[in-house]
Scaffold this active site. Sequence first.
Site, PDB file in Angstrom:
ATOM      1  N   ARG A   1     -42.044  10.373  73.705  1.00 33.06           N
ATOM      2  CA  ARG A   1     -43.387   9.914  74.088  1.00 33.06           C
ATOM      3  C   ARG A   1     -43.563   9.803  75.601  1.00 33.06           C
ATOM      4  NH1 ARG A   1     -43.090   6.621  68.977  1.00 33.06           N
ATOM      5  NH2 ARG A   1     -44.811   7.366  67.686  1.00 33.06           N
TER       6      ARG A   1
ATOM      7  N   ASP B   1     -34.074   2.366  69.352  1.00 36.46           N
ATOM      8  CA  ASP B   1     -34.917   1.804  68.285  1.00 36.46           C
ATOM      9  C   ASP B   1     -34.075   0.797  67.500  1.00 36.46           C
ATOM     10  OD1 ASP B   1     -37.409   3.680  68.420  1.00 36.46           O
ATOM     11  OD2 ASP B   1     -35.665   4.986  68.552  1.00 36.46           O
TER      12      ASP B   1
ATOM     13  N   GLN C   1     -44.893   6.739  58.589  1.00 35.33           N
ATOM     14  CA  GLN C   1     -44.481   5.675  59.516  1.00 35.33           C
ATOM     15  C   GLN C   1     -45.457   5.510  60.670  1.00 35.33           C
ATOM     16  OE1 GLN C   1     -40.677   7.840  60.348  1.00 35.33           O
ATOM     17  NE2 GLN C   1     -40.981   7.097  62.431  1.00 35.33           N
TER      18      GLN C   1
ATOM     19  N   GLY D   1     -30.238   5.756  67.160  1.00 35.06           N
ATOM     20  CA  GLY D   1     -30.130   5.297  68.533  1.00 35.06           C
ATOM     21  C   GLY D   1     -30.367   3.805  68.697  1.00 35.06           C
TER      22      GLY D   1
ATOM     23  N   GLN E   1     -35.075  -0.676  64.054  1.00 31.62           N
ATOM     24  CA  GLN E   1     -34.890   0.375  63.057  1.00 31.62           C
ATOM     25  C   GLN E   1     -33.412   0.486  62.661  1.00 31.62           C
ATOM     26  OE1 GLN E   1     -36.791   4.412  63.368  1.00 31.62           O
ATOM     27  NE2 GLN E   1     -34.826   4.976  64.213  1.00 31.62           N
TER      28      GLN E   1
ATOM     29  N   GLY F   1     -38.011  15.420  66.081  1.00 37.81           N
ATOM     30  CA  GLY F   1     -38.127  16.607  66.936  1.00 37.81           C
ATOM     31  C   GLY F   1     -38.512  16.252  68.358  1.00 37.81           C
TER      32      GLY F   1
ATOM     33  N   GLY G   1     -31.280  12.265  74.642  1.00 30.69           N
ATOM     34  CA  GLY G   1     -30.964  11.115  73.777  1.00 30.69           C
ATOM     35  C   GLY G   1     -30.581  11.595  72.388  1.00 30.69           C
ATOM     36  N   HIS G   2     -31.402  12.494  71.834  1.00 29.55           N
ATOM     37  CA  HIS G   2     -31.087  13.043  70.512  1.00 29.55           C
ATOM     38  C   HIS G   2     -29.745  13.788  70.544  1.00 29.55           C
ATOM     39  CE1 HIS G   2     -35.673  13.109  70.339  1.00 29.55           C
ATOM     40  NE2 HIS G   2     -35.358  12.320  69.330  1.00 29.55           N
TER      41      HIS G   2
ATOM     42  N   HIS H   1     -34.563  15.671  73.039  1.00 31.97           N
ATOM     43  CA  HIS H   1     -34.164  15.450  74.431  1.00 31.97           C
ATOM     44  C   HIS H   1     -32.693  15.028  74.442  1.00 31.97           C
ATOM     45  CE1 HIS H   1     -34.603  11.208  73.432  1.00 31.97           C
ATOM     46  NE2 HIS H   1     -35.874  11.395  73.107  1.00 31.97           N
TER      47      HIS H   1
HETATM   48  P1  AMP Z   1     -37.170   9.964  67.189  1.00 39.51           P
HETATM   49  O1  AMP Z   1     -37.143  11.459  67.205  1.00 39.51           O
HETATM   50  O2  AMP Z   1     -37.859   9.347  68.355  1.00 39.51           O
HETATM   51  O3  AMP Z   1     -37.585   9.406  65.860  1.00 39.51           O
HETATM   52  O4  AMP Z   1     -35.659   9.508  67.366  1.00 39.51           O
HETATM   53  C1  AMP Z   1     -34.637  10.047  66.567  1.00 39.51           C
HETATM   54  C2  AMP Z   1     -33.367   9.289  66.856  1.00 39.51           C
HETATM   55  O5  AMP Z   1     -33.045   9.409  68.244  1.00 39.51           O
HETATM   56  C3  AMP Z   1     -33.490   7.788  66.573  1.00 39.51           C
HETATM   57  O6  AMP Z   1     -32.281   7.337  65.991  1.00 39.51           O
HETATM   58  C4  AMP Z   1     -33.703   7.202  67.950  1.00 39.51           C
HETATM   59  O7  AMP Z   1     -33.255   5.866  68.048  1.00 39.51           O
HETATM   60  C5  AMP Z   1     -32.841   8.125  68.792  1.00 39.51           C
HETATM   61  N1  AMP Z   1     -33.243   8.094  70.195  1.00 39.51           N
HETATM   62  C6  AMP Z   1     -34.500   8.155  70.710  1.00 39.51           C
HETATM   63  N2  AMP Z   1     -34.473   8.042  72.045  1.00 39.51           N
HETATM   64  C7  AMP Z   1     -33.171   7.886  72.398  1.00 39.51           C
HETATM   65  C8  AMP Z   1     -32.486   7.711  73.639  1.00 39.51           C
HETATM   66  N3  AMP Z   1     -33.150   7.675  74.792  1.00 39.51           N
HETATM   67  N4  AMP Z   1     -31.143   7.588  73.613  1.00 39.51           N
HETATM   68  C9  AMP Z   1     -30.455   7.622  72.440  1.00 39.51           C
HETATM   69  N5  AMP Z   1     -31.045   7.800  71.234  1.00 39.51           N
HETATM   70  C10 AMP Z   1     -32.373   7.923  71.208  1.00 39.51           C
END
Ligand code: AMP
Length: 277
Positions: free
Chosen positions: A169, A132, A38, A129, A135, A8, A13-14, A11
């Site tokens: 973050r 990470d 985690q 993404g 991961q 959640g 990226g998601h 942004h």
């Molecule tokens: P998170 O919500 O941070 O656990 O991320 C969820 C997914 O979004 C994971 O697969 C991350 O690698 C991906 N993600 C996070 N930040 C970015 C970004 N800046 N660009 C692309 N994917 C991202």
Amino acid sequence: MALVPTMGALHDGHLSLVNLAQQHADHVVVSIFVNPTQFGPGEDYEQYPRSLRSDVEMCRQEMVSVVFAPDFPEMYGTKEQARHQYITFRITKMTEHLCGPFRPGHFEGVLQVVNKLFNIVQPDLAVFGQKDIQQWFLIRQLAVEQDHPIEILMGPTRREPDGLAKSSRNVYLSGPERKAAPMLFQALQRVGNELEKKGTLEAIPVDKAIISVEVKRLGENGFNVEYFSVVSTPDLQPAGTIEPGQTYVIAVAARLGKTRLIDNLILSHKDFQNHDA
Ligand code: AMP
């Protein structure tokens, strides 16, 4: 059907992962779950930004078919049942370096929840993404070893205009920290340019001095660098040389004040599924 797992605080990226998923599937499921298993003791599980309402609205606008936002019991049962979970993942080799030593138990928690999500949602493909990247390689290995018939795609890292990788973050950064933060990506780029400049027709040694210059510079600018490494893929082991035709990752993690930032570059995109092009 495609799955995009998230915690959640969505942004761009998601959303770019959602768009990539939509290019490969008729329906996209976004899961939103801040997974406690985690987070290590003293990490930011409690403070992690939560904004389910606006996340769901963003998903609606992106034509996401389903948002799966389970609560704790839906994933792990009652507190009592959660206390009696005896089966965990044990990871070898791939967590020996990069974030593994700095976040003990983190990737085991990630694989636990992603394995559950794969079983619950049963997608044909899942998108994670590049941001990470450790991961990503672990999840692709999970799919292979646990016989999930799921294609694992990688979405490129989305960045702010100044190069800082987008992250839920980033809201933790103070004004001056936010200003300094793009230095992490700049350092990666300099190392990447140095290594690529040398060409790939023959094996070239990874010059440790190139990296120590950057670690020093980051230190002088308030970063506390946890690691700055070149690793081979898919085993994520430190690379002493860059071999032609192989794929490597330059990865960095550093603390800026209380915020832990990670970023990476891929040297040669050849050997694995990357829809970056
Ligand atoms: P998170 O919500 O941070 O656990 O991320 C969820 C997914 O979004 C994971 O697969 C991350 O690698 C991906 N993600 C996070 N930040 C970015 C970004 N800046 N660009 C692309 N994917 C991202």
